[in-house]
Write a protein that holds these residues in place. Structure first.
Motif, PDB file in Angstrom:
ATOM      1  N   PHE A  18       0.751  -1.243  -0.048  1.00 16.82           N
ATOM      2  CA  PHE A  18      -0.154  -0.027   0.104  1.00 16.82           C
ATOM      3  C   PHE A  18       1.051   1.031  -0.050  1.00 16.82           C
ATOM      4  N   THR A  19       1.936   1.273   0.698  1.00 17.57           N
ATOM      5  CA  THR A  19       2.957   2.334   0.538  1.00 17.57           C
ATOM      6  C   THR A  19       3.613   2.695  -0.788  1.00 17.57           C
ATOM      7  N   ILE A  20       3.776   1.551  -1.589  1.00 21.51           N
ATOM      8  CA  ILE A  20       4.102   1.625  -2.955  1.00 21.51           C
ATOM      9  C   ILE A  20       2.994   2.348  -3.806  1.00 21.51           C
ATOM     10  N   LEU A  21       1.811   1.920  -3.647  1.00 24.60           N
ATOM     11  CA  LEU A  21       0.656   2.407  -4.293  1.00 24.60           C
ATOM     12  C   LEU A  21       0.409   3.977  -3.991  1.00 24.60           C
ATOM     13  N   PHE A  22       0.588   4.128  -2.789  1.00 26.01           N
ATOM     14  CA  PHE A  22       0.129   5.451  -2.192  1.00 26.01           C
ATOM     15  C   PHE A  22       1.434   6.642  -2.816  1.00 26.01           C
ATOM     16  N   SER A  23       2.722   5.977  -2.497  1.00 27.25           N
ATOM     17  CA  SER A  23       3.683   6.842  -3.176  1.00 27.25           C
ATOM     18  C   SER A  23       3.321   7.240  -4.613  1.00 27.25           C
ATOM     19  N   LEU A  24       3.106   6.148  -5.395  1.00 23.14           N
ATOM     20  CA  LEU A  24       2.880   6.259  -6.690  1.00 23.14           C
ATOM     21  C   LEU A  24       1.791   7.340  -7.113  1.00 23.14           C
ATOM     22  N   LEU A  25       0.912   7.406  -6.144  1.00 29.65           N
ATOM     23  CA  LEU A  25      -0.213   8.413  -6.575  1.00 29.65           C
ATOM     24  C   LEU A  25       0.270   9.561  -5.947  1.00 29.65           C
ATOM     25  N   LEU A  26       1.153   9.955  -5.004  1.00 36.61           N
ATOM     26  CA  LEU A  26       1.677  11.204  -4.960  1.00 36.61           C
ATOM     27  C   LEU A  26       2.828  11.495  -6.077  1.00 36.61           C
ATOM     28  N   VAL A  27       3.435  10.619  -6.668  1.00 31.53           N
ATOM     29  CA  VAL A  27       4.163  11.031  -7.882  1.00 31.53           C
ATOM     30  C   VAL A  27       3.280  11.518  -8.905  1.00 31.53           C
ATOM     31  N   ALA A  28       1.966  10.796  -9.154  1.00 31.18           N
ATOM     32  CA  ALA A  28       1.123  11.449 -10.091  1.00 31.18           C
ATOM     33  C   ALA A  28       0.695  12.769  -9.716  1.00 31.18           C
TER      34      ALA A  28
ATOM     35  N   PHE B 254       8.062  19.272 -13.966  1.00 32.56           N
ATOM     36  CA  PHE B 254       8.184  17.810 -13.764  1.00 32.56           C
ATOM     37  C   PHE B 254       9.373  17.607 -14.261  1.00 32.56           C
ATOM     38  N   LYS B 255      10.567  17.154 -13.659  1.00 29.14           N
ATOM     39  CA  LYS B 255      11.714  16.942 -14.301  1.00 29.14           C
ATOM     40  C   LYS B 255      12.008  15.398 -14.555  1.00 29.14           C
ATOM     41  N   PRO B 256      12.789  15.082 -15.323  1.00 30.18           N
ATOM     42  CA  PRO B 256      13.014  13.431 -15.669  1.00 30.18           C
ATOM     43  C   PRO B 256      13.598  12.972 -14.396  1.00 30.18           C
ATOM     44  N   GLU B 257      14.203  13.573 -13.510  1.00 29.07           N
ATOM     45  CA  GLU B 257      14.834  13.118 -12.413  1.00 29.07           C
ATOM     46  C   GLU B 257      13.663  12.521 -11.483  1.00 29.07           C
ATOM     47  N   HIS B 258      12.621  13.226 -11.578  1.00 30.91           N
ATOM     48  CA  HIS B 258      11.494  13.042 -10.600  1.00 30.91           C
ATOM     49  C   HIS B 258      10.978  11.657 -10.741  1.00 30.91           C
ATOM     50  N   TRP B 259      11.138  11.120 -12.245  1.00 25.39           N
ATOM     51  CA  TRP B 259      10.584   9.641 -12.222  1.00 25.39           C
ATOM     52  C   TRP B 259      11.410   8.948 -11.408  1.00 25.39           C
ATOM     53  N   LEU B 260      12.745   9.058 -10.805  1.00 28.37           N
ATOM     54  CA  LEU B 260      13.576   8.126 -10.097  1.00 28.37           C
ATOM     55  C   LEU B 260      12.495   7.726  -8.949  1.00 28.37           C
ATOM     56  N   GLN B 261      11.693   8.483  -8.602  1.00 27.55           N
ATOM     57  CA  GLN B 261      10.884   8.219  -7.094  1.00 27.55           C
ATOM     58  C   GLN B 261      10.083   7.100  -7.389  1.00 27.55           C
ATOM     59  N   VAL B 262       9.804   6.715  -8.420  1.00 27.21           N
ATOM     60  CA  VAL B 262       9.112   5.392  -8.849  1.00 27.21           C
ATOM     61  C   VAL B 262       9.930   4.199  -8.648  1.00 27.21           C
ATOM     62  N   PRO B 263      11.005   3.980  -9.044  1.00 27.25           N
ATOM     63  CA  PRO B 263      11.911   2.658  -8.318  1.00 27.25           C
ATOM     64  C   PRO B 263      12.003   3.186  -6.777  1.00 27.25           C
ATOM     65  N   VAL B 264      12.474   4.007  -6.495  1.00 22.66           N
ATOM     66  CA  VAL B 264      12.522   4.416  -4.980  1.00 22.66           C
ATOM     67  C   VAL B 264      11.585   4.102  -4.159  1.00 22.66           C
ATOM     68  N   SER B 265      10.221   4.169  -4.587  1.00 23.24           N
ATOM     69  CA  SER B 265       9.133   3.995  -3.757  1.00 23.24           C
ATOM     70  C   SER B 265       8.778   2.398  -3.691  1.00 23.24           C
ATOM     71  N   ILE B 266       9.065   1.644  -5.083  1.00 20.62           N
ATOM     72  CA  ILE B 266       9.080   0.210  -4.850  1.00 20.62           C
ATOM     73  C   ILE B 266      10.155  -0.220  -3.887  1.00 20.62           C
ATOM     74  N   ALA B 267      11.258   0.201  -4.040  1.00 20.86           N
ATOM     75  CA  ALA B 267      12.274  -0.441  -3.079  1.00 20.86           C
ATOM     76  C   ALA B 267      11.886  -0.272  -1.654  1.00 20.86           C
ATOM     77  N   PHE B 268      11.338   1.147  -1.330  1.00 24.27           N
ATOM     78  CA  PHE B 268      11.166   1.471  -0.096  1.00 24.27           C
ATOM     79  C   PHE B 268       9.927   0.648   0.561  1.00 24.27           C
ATOM     80  N   GLY B 269       8.920   0.354  -0.297  1.00 27.70           N
ATOM     81  CA  GLY B 269       7.622  -0.515  -0.034  1.00 27.70           C
ATOM     82  C   GLY B 269       8.083  -1.825   0.627  1.00 27.70           C
ATOM     83  N   TYR B 270       9.147  -2.520  -0.143  1.00 25.71           N
ATOM     84  CA  TYR B 270       9.480  -3.793  -0.117  1.00 25.71           C
ATOM     85  C   TYR B 270      10.410  -3.965   0.932  1.00 25.71           C
ATOM     86  N   PHE B 271      11.150  -2.956   1.440  1.00 28.61           N
ATOM     87  CA  PHE B 271      11.992  -2.796   2.606  1.00 28.61           C
ATOM     88  C   PHE B 271      11.516  -2.790   4.032  1.00 28.61           C
TER      89      PHE B 271
END
Length: 197
Positions: free
Chosen positions: A52-62, A72-89
């Motif tokens: 749910f943290t991953i899904l919520f994080s992706l909502l915040l990116v959107a 919205f800069k290209p490096e902001h998209w790095l939040q997507v893999p970071v969010s996925i890793a954070f959720g599984y951590f």
């Protein structure tokens, strides 16, 4: 070699943040404001807190994409893999601590305070730009608000929404307690104190 070191520091910072969230959650006094909505949803549905943290994080990116638009800069998209890793951590940290169940209120408070300290170390390290903080920065940029004010409004909003969801989904207040408020106040304070040292 420098790139390897940066990746190691990055992953360590991410892991520290996730362990802080895990410790606060295991205290069972409510979780941190940014995790409150995912936590309340995880109590009702089959997905884990990390998922749910991953899904919520992706909502915040959107949401950032809508707020910033062409800023919205290209490096902001790095939040997507970071969010996925954070959720599984987070899920990994909770799995490691699955036998931890403080039986007394004093034990719960102790775990809460340790979790706040661990999370503040991760916040101070500032090696990870998670979507929650990035969202607040986007609002600050667009609305010309002071960051501290925007952060308080964001934390209060997350807590109120989580409380409302809890009552609607379970008919009672679960996942949002005094620990949520303590974490909201204490993590920022401890991070500033660590910075001064």
């Amino acid at each position: 070699m420098e790139k390897v070191r940066r990746y190691i520091v990055f992953l360590l910072g991410l892991f520290i943040n996730s362990m802080g969230v895990g410790l606060i959650t295991k205290a069972n006094l409510g979780t941190s404001p940014i995790s409150a909505i995912p936590y309340v949803l995880s109590l009702r549905f089959s997905l884990s807190l990390g998922e749910f943290t991953i899904l919520f994080s992706l909502l915040l990116v959107a949401a950032q994409l809508l707020i910033l638009r062409n800023q919205f800069k290209p490096e902001h998209w790095l939040q997507v893999p970071v969010s996925i890793a954070f959720g599984y951590f987070i899920d990994f940290g909770l799995w490691v601590m699955k036998v931890v169940r403080p039986q007394t209120y004093g034990g719960q408070v102790t775990f809460l305070l340790i979790g706040c300290l661990v999370l503040s170390v991760g916040v101070f390290a500032d090696v990870v730009m998670l979507p929650g903080e990035s969202f607040v920065r986007a609002v600050v940029y667009r609305r010309k608000m002071e960051f501290g004010v925007a952060k308080v409004v964001f934390d209060v909003s997350m807590t109120v929404i989580a409380a409302g969801l809890s009552v609607c989904l379970q008919g009672k207040l679960s996942g949002v307690r005094e620990g949520t408020i303590i974490a909201a106040v204490l993590v920022g304070f401890l991070a500033r104190q660590i910075g001064r040292k």
